[in-house]
Design a protein around this motif. Structure first.
Motif: not given
Lengths: 498, 498
Positions: B185, B222-223, B226-227, B229-230, B259, B263, B266-267
Motif C-alpha cells: 500500500y 488514511v481513511a 483503512a478501507e 486494508l480491510k 496514523e 494501521l 494492526r494488520h
C-alpha cells in the motif's frame, strides 16, 4: 571548501593514495583486528563544526588502516582479484566531479551514449558477436545491447527477471509469480548469487536445480542437466533459465556453454552465462576459448571489469541479446520522468535495464581504463596473471606434499595439502585439517592472503592471481611462506600422530 | 601508469574538476544534443596502444561535455538536488584508492564497522531513535541497524523483501511467492520504485494498492488506506507492507506516518518510510518534524545523502528496526565465504543486507562529508536551500499569473501558469499547454532546468532547490527567465486565441 581549497586538499588525498599503493606491500595483507575494535575507535557523534581534511586523513591512517584487509596488496591472492588502477581511479574521480545522473538519456545524454559505445567496444573485443551490440558494424541498431551493472549478482538477477518476463509473456511483472511453477538450472559450482536471485524474484530457493559436476573438471554434467529439464517438464513445470559458468568461483571451471545452450533453447529457457571473473581473459586471443559458444547460444552474459580488468569497483558489464525482454521486465514511466527523447524510442534509458533508478557515470571510468591501457596493456596485465598462476601450478606439481584439486584455469589454482614430505598420502580428514591450518598460517603471517572452498566435501585452497601490483617475486615469496608453514604443520603432525 | 605518473596525471584531473565547478554556471544546464550524436563522436574500437590521459581529458571536453546535462550547475532545479561536493569527491577518491571490498566483515573490517558507526551517528542526528542503531548509547548491541544502499529503489526493494520474509515466516525465500496473495500500500504520489519492487519481488504490479491523496496537500488519505486494508483482509489477502512518503517526488508531501503506522501494525504489515529526498532536512531542529512518527512506528526508513546532503552518488542510507527480517530474507553462506568472524555472530556481514555481494567502501565518503561540514555546515547548506525555495514561493505568490499546485515543502515548490497577466484564470487545458511550453522555454534557454509532474491530471512545474553551488542570485536570475518566457507565451496566446 572552496575550489582553491579543493585543489590543495585533493593533492593531499592523491599523495595519500600514491603513498598507500607504494607501501601497501609492506603491510600485513589480512587485518587481524578484533570485532568491534574499529567501531570503538571511531565512535562518537557527528562533530558540530567542520574538521580539516588533514584530521580525516590522519584518522584514516590511525583508526581505519589497521582494520583494512588490503585488496590492492601485491600478495592478495584470496577470492578474486579486485583491481583498482591509477587509470580507473582517475576515471572514477572524473565521474564524481561531473556528478551527472544518468537515469534517463535526457538527464545527461553522454552518460548513456558513452556507455553504449564502450560496451559495444568491449563486446566486440571479447568475441560476443554483433548480436549483443547496441549498434551494428553497419550502423544499424541492434536488438541487444550492454549495460554497466554494479555487480554480477545484479546482472544475474536481472537476467532471471528478463527470462521470467519472456517465459510468462509478461505476466510475471503484472500478476506475480506462481509458486512452484518455474525452475532454474546451474551446476553445484555456480555462484551463490543465482540462489539469491531466485529468492529475491519470488521463485524461491526450491526453484533452483543444482546439477552435478564432473569430480575432476568441475564442469556441469550435461546429461544430468538434460534429465533435470525433462523431469521438470514432465511434472508440468516451466524451465525459465539455465546458467552456464565460465570460470566458477571454486576452481575456474568453464561449463559446456554450447551444449547447455542447445538444451536450454530446446526447452524454451534463457541461457545466462556468468563469466564474472574469467570472461575478460578473452581479450587475449589465446584465451578467447573461454567465451566459446556465447556468440551463438547465450541470451545474456556478464563479466566484471572490476575484478581482473583494472577497473575499480563497481563496474560489471552485462549484455543481452534481446533487450526487449529485459526492458519489458523492468520499465516504468511515471509522469515526472516523461520526456520527448524517451517517447521517440531513439534513445536508451538505462533506468529500465536495472533495479535502480539513479546511476552514476561509470562508463567514463571504464573508457579511461580501456584507453589508458589499450588492448596491448590490458593483455599484458592478463597475461602476467596467467603466467604467475602457471608458476604456482608448477610449484604445486613439483612438491610431493601438494595435490591439484581441479585443473588450473587462467589465474586460479586450486590445490590441497594431501601428503607428507615423502609423498605418502594423508587420510582425507587429516589432509582437510592440515589444509585449513595451512591457510590460517599463511593468512595470519600477514605475508599473503589465500581463501578456500570445498570440493566433494574436501577442503581446498584457492590461489587467485591477478593483482595489478603483483610480480613473479610475490608469487615466489608467498610460496616460500606456504612451504615453510607446511613443513611446520607436517613436522608437528608427525610428532603428534592422530 | 607508475605512482609518480599517477601523481602528475591526478593533479590534471583535479584541476579539470575544479575548473569545471568554477565554470559550470556559464554553460547551458540542459544538453540539447541530438540522440546518437555523442555515440557517433566517440565511436571506434578500443585502441591497441595506451593513450595519454591528456587525450582522454581533451576528448571529455570536446566530445562528452556538450552531451552533459550539468547536475552540479547552480541553476539545476529539475528532479531533485544530487549534490556532489568537494568533501564527498575526496572521500570517494579515498575509497577508490583503497579499493577494499566489504562483502564480509572479514574481507576488510573497517569497511563494515565505519559504516555501522556512521549510520548510527546519522540515525541519532535525524531523530530515528535508538531502535535503528547497531549499538545503543549504553554500548549494548541493538536489534536494528543501518546500511548504505546504492539507491532508495534498492532500499525499498529490500524493505519489501524483509516485510515479505516476516509475513510468510520465511517461506517466501524458500517456496517462492503465491501469486495474488500479498498486498502492498502507498499513495498515488509514491515513487515508482515501489511498483518496480513489487514487479521484481514476484508480487507483481497488481499487488500494489494505490491510495488516494488529498487534492491539495497530496498527503495519503488514511481513511482510504483503512478501507483498502480491510477489503483485502476480507478477501483473504495478506497485507505485507505499507509505505509512507516523507517528501513525495511530485510536491514534497509528507504522509501521516503515525496514523499509517498504527494501521499497518494492526494488520501485521511492515511500515516502510521513503524519505529519500526530504529526510535529511531533519538535521535542522526546525525541520525535524518531517521524521515525526518514524521513531515510534517505522519498520524501515530510507533517506539519501546523495540527494540533498552533499554526498556524491551513490549513498542511500537505509535503516531497519529488526535486522533479522532483512538478513533472513537475503543471507546465503556458501563455503567459499565461510569464516570464523561470520560464524561467531559478533560482526555485521553487509552482503546479507542487500542484493549485491560485492560492495565498495562508501562509508568513508559519508564520514568525510559529515566531518568536513560538521552539523553546522550541513545545516547551513540545508537552510540555504529552504530559504531559496521560500523566495521562489514568494515570487509565485506575488505573481498573478502563477498558482501554487500544492503546499511548498522545504526546497521544493510546485506551481503552474494558470492565469493571464491580469490574473484572469485560463481554461485548464490551455494552462496545461502553456505550463509545459514554459518549461520547454526555460530549459531550452540553457539558463536553468526545471522538471514537471501531473497532479489530478493537470501539468505542474517542479522547482527543486538545494544545489551546493546555488545562490539567491541564481534563483532571481531563473525567475527572470521564467517570467520573461511567460510574458512571451501569454502575449503569443493572447494574439492567437484558442
Amino acid at each position: 571548501m572552496s575550489a582553491e581549497q579543493f585543489r590543495t586538499e585533493a593533492h593531499k588525498v592523491i599523495d595519500w593514495i600514491a603513498d598507500y599503493w607504494a607501501t601497501v606491500g609492506e603491510r600485513p595483507v589480512l587485518s587481524t583486528v578484533e570485532p568491534g575494535s574499529v567501531a570503538e575507535a571511531v565512535d562518537g557523534p557527528i562533530p558540530d563544526d567542520p574538521e580539516p581534511l588533514e584530521q580525516v586523513l590522519s584518522d584514516v591512517d590511525r583508526l581505519l588502516v589497521p582494520g583494512l584487509t588490503h585488496w590492492q596488496h601485491p600478495r592478495f591472492f584470496a577470492y578474486f582479484p579486485a583491481n583498482s588502477s591509477p587509470a580507473a581511479v582517475l576515471g572514477d574521480l572524473l565521474s564524481s566531479g561531473i556528478g551527472a545522473q544518468g537515469m534517463l538519456w535526457a538527464t545527461s545524454p553522454s552518460v548513456s551514449e558513452l556507455e553504449q559505445v564502450v560496451l559495444d567496444q568491449l563486446a566486440r573485443a571479447l568475441g560476443l558477436s554483433e548480436a549483443f551490440c547496441h549498434r551494428r558494424e553497419d550502423g544499424s541498431p541492434g536488438a541487444g545491447g550492454g549495460v554497466i551493472q554494479d555487480t554480477a549478482s545484479t546482472a544475474t538477477f536481472t537476467a532471471l527477471l528478463a527470462a521470467l518476463h519472456r517465459a510468462t509473456g509478461g505476466r510475471a511483472r503484472t500478476e506475480g509469480v506462481e509458486s512452484g511453477r518455474y525452475t532454474v538450472y546451474a551446476s553445484s559450482q555456480a555462484h551463490s548469487s543465482l540462489q539469491k536471485a531466485a529468492m529475491m524474484s519470488g521463485l524461491g530457493e526450491r526453484a533452483v536445480r543444482t546439477i552435478d559436476v564432473d569430480a575432476w573438471t568441475q564442469q556441469l554434467d550435461v546429461a544430468a542437466l538434460a534429465e533435470a529439464l525433462k523431469a521438470d517438464v514432465a511434472a508440468g513445470r516451466v524451465p525459465v533459465m539455465v546458467q552456464a559458468c565460465v570460470g566458477t568461483t571454486g576452481t575456474g571451471a568453464v561449463d559446456p556453454v554450447t551444449e547447455m545452450g542447445a538444451l536450454a533453447h530446446r526447452h524454451g529457457a534463457w541461457l545466462h552465462v556468468d563469466a564474472a571473473w574469467a570472461g575478460v581473459a578473452a581479450l587475449c586471443p589465446e584465451h578467447a576459448w573461454v567465451n566459446a559458444g556465447v556468440a551463438e547460444h547465450a541470451d545474456s552474459y556478464v563479466t566484471n571489469p572490476h575484478k581482473w580488468l583494472l577497473t575499480t569497483f563497481d563496474c560489471s558489464s552485462f549484455w543481452v541479446r534481446d533487450r526487449s525482454a529485459l526492458v519489458g521486465a523492468l520499465s516504468i514511466l511515471p509522469e515526472y520522468l516523461r520526456n520527448p527523447a524517451s517517447e521517440s524510442g531513439a534513445v536508451v534509458d538505462y533506468r529500465d535495464w536495472h533495479p535502480q533508478l539513479g546511476r552514476r557515470f561509470r562508463a567514463v571510468k571504464l573508457w579511461t581504463v580501456l584507453r589508458s591501457y589499450g588492448l596491448s596493456g590490458l593483455r599484458a596485465h592478463l597475461r602476467a596473471g596467467v603466467a604467475q598462476a602457471a608458476r604456482v601450478t608448477g610449484l604445486v606439481d613439483a612438491d610431493p606434499r601438494f595435490t591439484p584439486a581441479a585443473p588450473p584455469c587462467l589465474g586460479l589454482v586450486a590445490f590441497r595439502l594431501a601428503a607428507d614430505a615423502s609423498g605418502a598420502r594423508l587420510p582425507d580428514a587429516e589432509a582437510d585439517r592440515l589444509t585449513a591450518a595451512l591457510m590460517t598460517a599463511v593468512n595470519t603471517s600477514g605475508e599473503a592472503y589465500l581463501s578456500h572452498t570445498q570440493l566433494s566435501g574436501r577442503t581446498v585452497l584457492r590461489w587467485a592471481v591477478g593483482g595489478w601490483q603483483t610480480t613473479a617475486a610475490d608469487v615466489e615469496r608467498t610460496w616460500q611462506v606456504l612451504s615453510d608453514a607446511a613443513d611446520e604443520l607436517l613436522g608437528h603432525a608427525a610428532a603428534t600422530p592422530g
